[in-house]
Design an enzyme around this catalytic site. Structure first.
Site, PDB file in Angstrom:
ATOM      1  N   ASP A 106      52.087  -8.111  89.298  1.00 17.35           N
ATOM      2  CA  ASP A 106      51.002  -8.477  90.216  1.00 17.35           C
ATOM      3  C   ASP A 106      50.133  -9.636  89.737  1.00 17.35           C
ATOM      4  O   ASP A 106      49.764 -10.502  90.546  1.00 17.35           O
ATOM      5  CB  ASP A 106      50.124  -7.262  90.497  1.00 17.35           C
ATOM      6  CG  ASP A 106      50.882  -6.172  91.246  1.00 17.35           C
ATOM      7  OD1 ASP A 106      52.068  -6.397  91.559  1.00 17.35           O
ATOM      8  OD2 ASP A 106      50.301  -5.108  91.511  1.00 17.35           O
ATOM      9  N   HIS A 134      56.388  -1.207  88.596  1.00 20.10           N
ATOM     10  CA  HIS A 134      56.544  -2.132  89.718  1.00 20.10           C
ATOM     11  C   HIS A 134      55.296  -2.952  90.000  1.00 20.10           C
ATOM     12  O   HIS A 134      55.313  -3.788  90.901  1.00 20.10           O
ATOM     13  CB  HIS A 134      56.925  -1.341  90.978  1.00 20.10           C
ATOM     14  CG  HIS A 134      55.867  -0.368  91.413  1.00 20.10           C
ATOM     15  ND1 HIS A 134      55.489   0.701  90.646  1.00 20.10           N
ATOM     16  CD2 HIS A 134      55.095  -0.320  92.531  1.00 20.10           C
ATOM     17  CE1 HIS A 134      54.545   1.376  91.278  1.00 20.10           C
ATOM     18  NE2 HIS A 134      54.280   0.784  92.419  1.00 20.10           N
ATOM     19  N   CYS A 135      54.216  -2.736  89.256  1.00 19.91           N
ATOM     20  CA  CYS A 135      52.951  -3.409  89.594  1.00 19.91           C
ATOM     21  C   CYS A 135      52.379  -4.245  88.462  1.00 19.91           C
ATOM     22  O   CYS A 135      52.261  -5.463  88.578  1.00 19.91           O
ATOM     23  CB  CYS A 135      51.909  -2.369  90.024  1.00 19.91           C
ATOM     24  SG  CYS A 135      52.221  -1.628  91.622  1.00 19.91           S
ATOM     25  N   ILE A 136      51.999  -3.610  87.381  1.00 23.24           N
ATOM     26  CA  ILE A 136      51.169  -4.278  86.374  1.00 23.24           C
ATOM     27  C   ILE A 136      51.859  -5.476  85.717  1.00 23.24           C
ATOM     28  O   ILE A 136      51.205  -6.494  85.466  1.00 23.24           O
ATOM     29  CB  ILE A 136      50.682  -3.263  85.313  1.00 23.24           C
ATOM     30  CG1 ILE A 136      49.882  -2.167  86.011  1.00 23.24           C
ATOM     31  CG2 ILE A 136      49.802  -3.949  84.287  1.00 23.24           C
ATOM     32  CD1 ILE A 136      49.413  -1.084  85.084  1.00 23.24           C
TER      33      ILE A 136
END
Length: 433
Positions: free
Chosen positions: A268, A263-265
């Site tokens: 973002d 969900h991030c890398i």
């Protein structure tokens, strides 16, 4: 806050919200969890968990103690003294920030906002979101930030499945819209986590999360590119990394793979590149890293097709291929942004018939990007089943997989995680990719 008599509302009970809600409840707070998914609400209120590393007993104990309750009734926002938003911040199909969940949730909160409440956003986003988007929405009803209510930002740092660093063991960075908001937010998190790290502004706190994940994205892109270069030279990148990390200073190991997931890398960095354009700045280094990481599923597919052709005289069209592991990381069931889906899609475009096995994912959940795969069932990893595939691609190296059986029964194994070598299973038909 120190008396822990406050009621804490957690909005969004996913891989960030539920661990946070449990942590706060175990610290003695009364926690009211909000979600739009009725199935999640029912499971929590029944005392069971839908996340593998949060046990049913933990939820049941908190329910029995009366410290955790889930609801879809957002009018109950008014009952909370502090409201923490843990909602998704994905990208649009054009790879731009999609703040739909944040905006809609904030609009809902605004309808029930009362004096004295603390509102904290934890969702990853670009600098300026809390001040320029949340605050105006929350102030529509006439209440004013830092006077009638208090606004803060504290980026989530959850690492799903990491037993070493639970939510309570990870320091919380906190930024506030004014000194009183900062004080209140720190007072809340001080009761829940090992320590808080106050910063000077909402924007600084928002930038911290992006910095942490862009650091990882860029370094993973570096080793992915090094893998391609060293492979052409006949050098094993995994051996190089193992040797390099013996240096006690000035080096931190990162590992190549089939692409970024979670969900991030994968997401973002694009939040910052989008915001940077507002200031006329091109984030060339970050965007180049994104290009490299995005290309990795293509490379895995190319290596697979090349190996099928050279070692089995088999074309990709009509080939039966098993993708092993569709979760984005080992030992969790989280499939968000998993590169395995892109690999499956590319293989099917080449005419292959693709199945998958994942010990933690029995059925592929619905997703916006790969709706066609929703409902597809995991194939049992029996000897007969393995032998029926022309190739197996290891995308995620779950510990629960019998890799010896896989290697012994497979005609061809494409290993993107070096797991076979780690298990002493380096064979001629095992290809690193």
């Amino acid at each position: 806050m120190q008396a822990r008599k406050a009621v804490i509302g957690v909005v969004g009970l996913g891989y960030v919200g539920l661990p946070l809600a449990c942590t706060l409840a175990k610290r003695g707070f009364s926690v009211l969890g909000f979600d739009i998914d009725a199935a999640k609400i029912d499971q929590i209120n029944a005392g069971s968990s839908y996340i593998s590393y949060i046990g049913n007993e933990e939820i049941a104990d908190l329910r029995h103690a009366g410290r955790l309750c889930a609801t879809g009734d957002f009018s109950r926002i008014a009952e909370a003294d502090a409201i923490i938003l843990c909602v998704p911040t994905p990208l649009t199909p054009q790879r731009e920030p999609d703040l739909t969940f944040v905006v809609r949730t904030t609009e809902t909160i605004a309808r029930h906002l009362r004096r004295g409440q603390l509102v904290v956003l934890e969702s990853t986003t670009y600098p300026g979101t809390s001040r320029d988007i949340l605050r105006p929405i929350l102030e529509r009803g006439g209440l004013r930030s830092n006077h009638d209510f208090f606004l803060a930002y504290s980026p989530e740092r959850e690492d799903p499945g990491n037993a070493r660093f639970s939510t309570a063991a990870i320091p919380k960075v906190v930024g506030g819209d004014g000194p009183e908001a900062l004080r209140l937010a720190c007072a809340l998190y001080d009761q829940a986590v090992t320590n808080t790290v106050p910063v000077s502004s909402l924007e600084a706190a928002e930038a911290v999360k992006l910095t942490e994940n862009i650091f990882r994205a860029v370094n993973i892109a570096l080793v992915n590119e090094l893998k391609t270069v060293f492979e052409a030279m006949g050098i094993d990148i995994w051996e190089v990394i193992e040797a390099a990390k013996t240096k006690p200073f000035g080096y931190m190991p990162f590992y190549p793979g089939p692409g970024l997931g979670g969900h991030c890398i994968p997401i973002d960095p694009f939040y910052l590149t989008w915001k940077a354009r507002e200031f006329g700045i091109a984030t060339r280094f970050i965007e180049l890293a994104g290009e490299i990481n995005t290309a990795m599923p293509h490379r895995v597919v190319d290596r697979t097709i090349e190996a099928l052709n050279q070692r089995a005289g088999r074309a990709s069209k009509g080939a039966h291929i098993l993708v092993l592991g569709i979760a984005y990381k080992k030992n969790v069931e989280d499939t968000r942004e998993s590169p395995a889906f892109r690999i499956m899609e590319l293989l099917e475009r080449r005419g292959a018939e693709v199945s998958f096995h994942d010990p933690l994912v029995a059925t592929i959940p619905p997703s916006r990007e790969y709706a066609a795969f929703a409902g597809k069932q995991s194939t049992p990893l029996t000897e007969d089943a393995i032998g029926g595939f022309d190739a197996a691609i290891i995308c995620t190296d779950h510990d629960a997989v019998d890799y010896r059986r896989l290697v012994e029964c497979s005609r061809l194994v494409i290993d993107t995680r070096n797991v076979c070598a780690r298990h002493g299973l380096a064979k001629e038909h095992v290809i690193k990719a």
